[in-house]
Design a protein around this motif. Sequence first.
Motif, PDB file in Angstrom:
ATOM      1  N   ALA A   1      25.879   0.468   9.212  1.00  0.00           N
ATOM      2  CA  ALA A   1      24.452   0.398   8.890  1.00  0.00           C
ATOM      3  C   ALA A   1      24.236  -0.210   7.513  1.00  0.00           C
ATOM      4  O   ALA A   1      23.313  -1.003   7.303  1.00  0.00           O
ATOM      5  CB  ALA A   1      23.831   1.793   8.952  1.00  0.00           C
ATOM      6  N   ILE A   2      25.102   0.137   6.573  1.00  0.00           N
ATOM      7  CA  ILE A   2      24.980  -0.388   5.208  1.00  0.00           C
ATOM      8  C   ILE A   2      25.244  -1.891   5.183  1.00  0.00           C
ATOM      9  O   ILE A   2      24.454  -2.655   4.622  1.00  0.00           O
ATOM     10  CB  ILE A   2      25.953   0.345   4.267  1.00  0.00           C
ATOM     11  N   THR A   3      26.332  -2.338   5.800  1.00  0.00           N
ATOM     12  CA  THR A   3      26.659  -3.763   5.746  1.00  0.00           C
ATOM     13  C   THR A   3      25.635  -4.598   6.519  1.00  0.00           C
ATOM     14  O   THR A   3      25.283  -5.696   6.096  1.00  0.00           O
ATOM     15  CB  THR A   3      28.079  -4.021   6.285  1.00  0.00           C
ATOM     16  N   SER A   4      25.148  -4.061   7.647  1.00  0.00           N
ATOM     17  CA  SER A   4      24.137  -4.782   8.417  1.00  0.00           C
ATOM     18  C   SER A   4      22.831  -4.897   7.635  1.00  0.00           C
ATOM     19  O   SER A   4      22.215  -5.981   7.578  1.00  0.00           O
ATOM     20  CB  SER A   4      23.898  -4.069   9.747  1.00  0.00           C
TER      21      SER A   4
ATOM     22  N   LEU B   1      18.989  -7.999   4.098  1.00  0.00           N
ATOM     23  CA  LEU B   1      18.245  -8.041   2.830  1.00  0.00           C
ATOM     24  C   LEU B   1      18.696  -9.206   1.963  1.00  0.00           C
ATOM     25  O   LEU B   1      17.867  -9.848   1.292  1.00  0.00           O
ATOM     26  CB  LEU B   1      18.414  -6.720   2.080  1.00  0.00           C
ATOM     27  N   PHE B   2      19.979  -9.491   1.931  1.00  0.00           N
ATOM     28  CA  PHE B   2      20.466 -10.645   1.169  1.00  0.00           C
ATOM     29  C   PHE B   2      19.835 -11.933   1.692  1.00  0.00           C
ATOM     30  O   PHE B   2      19.490 -12.835   0.923  1.00  0.00           O
ATOM     31  CB  PHE B   2      21.985 -10.747   1.256  1.00  0.00           C
TER      32      PHE B   2
ATOM     33  N   THR C   1      18.300  -8.241  -4.397  1.00  0.00           N
ATOM     34  CA  THR C   1      18.475  -7.049  -3.568  1.00  0.00           C
ATOM     35  C   THR C   1      19.289  -6.011  -4.331  1.00  0.00           C
ATOM     36  O   THR C   1      20.390  -6.299  -4.791  1.00  0.00           O
ATOM     37  CB  THR C   1      19.206  -7.403  -2.259  1.00  0.00           C
ATOM     38  N   SER C   2      18.753  -4.834  -4.455  1.00  0.00           N
ATOM     39  CA  SER C   2      19.452  -3.757  -5.168  1.00  0.00           C
ATOM     40  C   SER C   2      20.192  -2.856  -4.189  1.00  0.00           C
ATOM     41  O   SER C   2      19.858  -2.783  -2.999  1.00  0.00           O
ATOM     42  CB  SER C   2      18.451  -2.915  -5.961  1.00  0.00           C
ATOM     43  N   LEU C   3      21.191  -2.139  -4.696  1.00  0.00           N
ATOM     44  CA  LEU C   3      21.896  -1.178  -3.864  1.00  0.00           C
ATOM     45  C   LEU C   3      20.965  -0.070  -3.392  1.00  0.00           C
ATOM     46  O   LEU C   3      21.097   0.426  -2.264  1.00  0.00           O
ATOM     47  CB  LEU C   3      23.078  -0.593  -4.632  1.00  0.00           C
ATOM     48  N   ALA C   4      20.019   0.320  -4.233  1.00  0.00           N
ATOM     49  CA  ALA C   4      19.072   1.356  -3.848  1.00  0.00           C
ATOM     50  C   ALA C   4      18.237   0.903  -2.653  1.00  0.00           C
ATOM     51  O   ALA C   4      17.971   1.680  -1.724  1.00  0.00           O
ATOM     52  CB  ALA C   4      18.173   1.714  -5.022  1.00  0.00           C
ATOM     53  N   ARG C   5      17.837  -0.353  -2.663  1.00  0.00           N
ATOM     54  CA  ARG C   5      17.041  -0.886  -1.554  1.00  0.00           C
ATOM     55  C   ARG C   5      17.863  -0.945  -0.268  1.00  0.00           C
ATOM     56  O   ARG C   5      17.362  -0.687   0.827  1.00  0.00           O
ATOM     57  CB  ARG C   5      16.536  -2.280  -1.921  1.00  0.00           C
TER      58      ARG C   5
ATOM     59  N   GLU D   1      18.142   2.558   1.209  1.00  0.00           N
ATOM     60  CA  GLU D   1      16.903   2.929   1.900  1.00  0.00           C
ATOM     61  C   GLU D   1      16.821   2.265   3.271  1.00  0.00           C
ATOM     62  O   GLU D   1      16.484   2.906   4.265  1.00  0.00           O
ATOM     63  CB  GLU D   1      15.699   2.532   1.044  1.00  0.00           C
ATOM     64  N   ALA D   2      17.141   0.965   3.332  1.00  0.00           N
ATOM     65  CA  ALA D   2      17.069   0.243   4.601  1.00  0.00           C
ATOM     66  C   ALA D   2      18.099   0.758   5.602  1.00  0.00           C
ATOM     67  O   ALA D   2      17.858   0.766   6.812  1.00  0.00           O
ATOM     68  CB  ALA D   2      17.272  -1.249   4.359  1.00  0.00           C
TER      69      ALA D   2
END
Length: 213
Positions: free
Chosen positions: A19-22, A27-28, A36-40, A43-44
């Motif tokens: 989910a994180i890498t997707s 976002l990138f 794009t921040s890690l926090a964003r 959240e996504a």
Amino acid sequence: MTEGLSDHHRRLARQKREAITSSATALFLDHGYAGTSLARIAEAAGVSKSTLFKQFPTKAALFEAIVSESWQRGSGHAATPPPPPPGDLRAGLTAIGHRYAELVGRPAMTALFRIVIAELPRLPELGRMQFQLGKLPYFDSVRLYLQAEHEAGTARVPDAESAANQFLGMIANFVLWPRMLLTDWNPAADATGHAVDEAVETMLARYATGHQK
């Protein structure tokens, strides 16, 4: 019971990682790597920031994982694609060619190239990651396979580096690069298969010893 819980937790960790890498890839593409921040991303992806930071302490580490995992999907999640055993050049090239076409034809691979190309003027390190962690190990596995066929006497390949470039280039030129410019480029499976078969025939005509043709 403990073993079952362990398997369950590993499965959850894998799902969260995917989910994180997707989410990060999407976002990138939409906002750029720098924007794009890690926090964003957390959240996504629907995970906590602590979960994300535990797996990826920096954005660079996350992008490295995206690159490595994108290329490894064509090799059974091994560090590099396992080459076929030498001895049958046609069968070996056919297997490699179809695997490569499937890999570079993935939408995620197109997205990865687009991210790198868009950010390259500002962040050349992304290009180095893509080359050193993804493309180069994959290329080397094909080069080593062709060297093995040469040593086995089933092919005459004095320059395996050039031969690997030729073979992968013929396939990528049909499957991958049109996608970079044409949003509707999505060749049918039989068209892709034909492109791979033609690349194999070209390699056989150039490099196979007589009994391999």
